[in-house]
Write an enzyme that holds these catalytic residues in place. Structure first.
Site, PDB file in Angstrom:
ATOM      1  N   SER A   9     -44.210   1.402  32.260  1.00 21.26           N
ATOM      2  CA  SER A   9     -44.544   1.553  30.737  1.00 21.26           C
ATOM      3  C   SER A   9     -45.145   0.468  30.151  1.00 21.26           C
ATOM      4  O   SER A   9     -45.747   0.711  29.029  1.00 21.26           O
ATOM      5  CB  SER A   9     -43.239   1.920  30.312  1.00 21.26           C
ATOM      6  OG  SER A   9     -42.211   0.740  30.271  1.00 21.26           O
ATOM      7  N   GLU A 185     -34.824  -2.409  18.651  1.00 22.59           N
ATOM      8  CA  GLU A 185     -34.876  -3.923  19.157  1.00 22.59           C
ATOM      9  C   GLU A 185     -35.178  -3.906  20.430  1.00 22.59           C
ATOM     10  O   GLU A 185     -34.406  -4.348  21.131  1.00 22.59           O
ATOM     11  CB  GLU A 185     -33.749  -4.892  18.503  1.00 22.59           C
ATOM     12  CG  GLU A 185     -34.202  -6.502  18.739  1.00 22.59           C
ATOM     13  CD  GLU A 185     -32.894  -7.155  18.390  1.00 22.59           C
ATOM     14  OE1 GLU A 185     -33.039  -8.480  18.802  1.00 22.59           O
ATOM     15  OE2 GLU A 185     -31.991  -6.651  17.541  1.00 22.59           O
ATOM     16  N   HIS A 189     -40.927  -3.647  25.445  1.00 20.03           N
ATOM     17  CA  HIS A 189     -42.138  -2.854  25.352  1.00 20.03           C
ATOM     18  C   HIS A 189     -42.927  -3.139  24.185  1.00 20.03           C
ATOM     19  O   HIS A 189     -42.341  -3.308  22.956  1.00 20.03           O
ATOM     20  CB  HIS A 189     -41.881  -1.188  24.947  1.00 20.03           C
ATOM     21  CG  HIS A 189     -40.960  -0.663  26.223  1.00 20.03           C
ATOM     22  ND1 HIS A 189     -39.701  -0.466  26.565  1.00 20.03           N
ATOM     23  CD2 HIS A 189     -41.640  -0.171  27.434  1.00 20.03           C
ATOM     24  CE1 HIS A 189     -39.529  -0.042  27.626  1.00 20.03           C
ATOM     25  NE2 HIS A 189     -40.514   0.104  28.194  1.00 20.03           N
TER      26      HIS A 189
END
Length: 217
Positions: A9, A185, A189
């Site tokens: 990701s 939070e 990422h």
């Protein structure tokens, strides 16, 4: 020429419903469009193992041709599985990927894992150093260039400080963003700003590597 990306990701094109969360691979194309097309196969949650099992690696290999560059960055999710430890399955899988890329006449480039934002009493604490070290060892063994994103992002966070570095990540207070109504939070990422910075650094290194190959020929 094509630049093909394999990763998790932190590299991927994130779904629109997660905006402004973003992997750096989503922002690489504008930096290199004059001489290369970017094909981003990275997927959230991927490991060096699942990327192959889900057919993403095969799809990448079927797209790659002689002269292309293949950038590989994993580690975040491999770390969560014992058999994919840095010096075990992770390294074995990277060796195999390199051999398969080369068999097509394409050029493998390993990227160390981007670091998480992790501070203790104001001091950055590494969480993926062993995976970065493993990449270095594999690269040395196989004669593959490395883009050291672990080192670069670690220095980026340190320079910005604990508070300032939060600006690179997906973080919102409750009720301040429609996609994250309960707040978020996230220290793994990136947001658009963070992803753009990393993509710019990757583009610089890829250009250097491309020019180095041209000069060698």
């Amino acid at each position: 020429m094509k630049i093909l990306l394999a990763g998790d990701s932190t590299v991927a094109n994130c779904p629109t419903e997660e905006f402004p969360m973003s992997g750096w691979g989503a922002h690489l194309a504008p930096h290199v469009h004059a001489w290369a097309a970017v094909h981003n196969f990275a997927k959230g949650g991927a490991t060096t193992e699942s990327f192959r099992e889900e057919g993403l690696w095969q799809a990448l290999l079927e797209t790659a041709e002689a002269g292309d560059m293949v950038l590989v960055q994993f580690g975040h999710n491999d770390q969560k599985q014992q058999h994919l430890a840095a010096g075990a399955g992770y390294s074995v899988n990277l060796h195999r990927m390199i051999r398969e890329i080369r068999s097509l006449g394409a050029s493998p480039i390993l990227c160390t894992s981007v670091e998480r934002r992790n501070f203790h009493k104001g001091v950055p604490v590494a969480t993926l150093a062993d995976y970065a070290d493993a990449v270095g060892s594999v690269a040395e063994d196989m004669g593959v260039p490395v883009i050291d994103l672990h080192d670069w992002t670690s220095k980026l966070y340190a320079a910005a400080g604990e508070d300032g570095s939060a600006a690179y990540f997906t973080q919102f207070e409750p009720g301040t963003h429609a996609h994250w109504p309960e707040g978020i939070e996230d220290n793994t990422h990136f947001n658009q700003q963070g992803a753009l910075l990393i993509a710019g650094f990757v583009a610089e290194r890829v250009l250097e590597l491309r020019d180095g190959v041209s000069e060698a020929k």
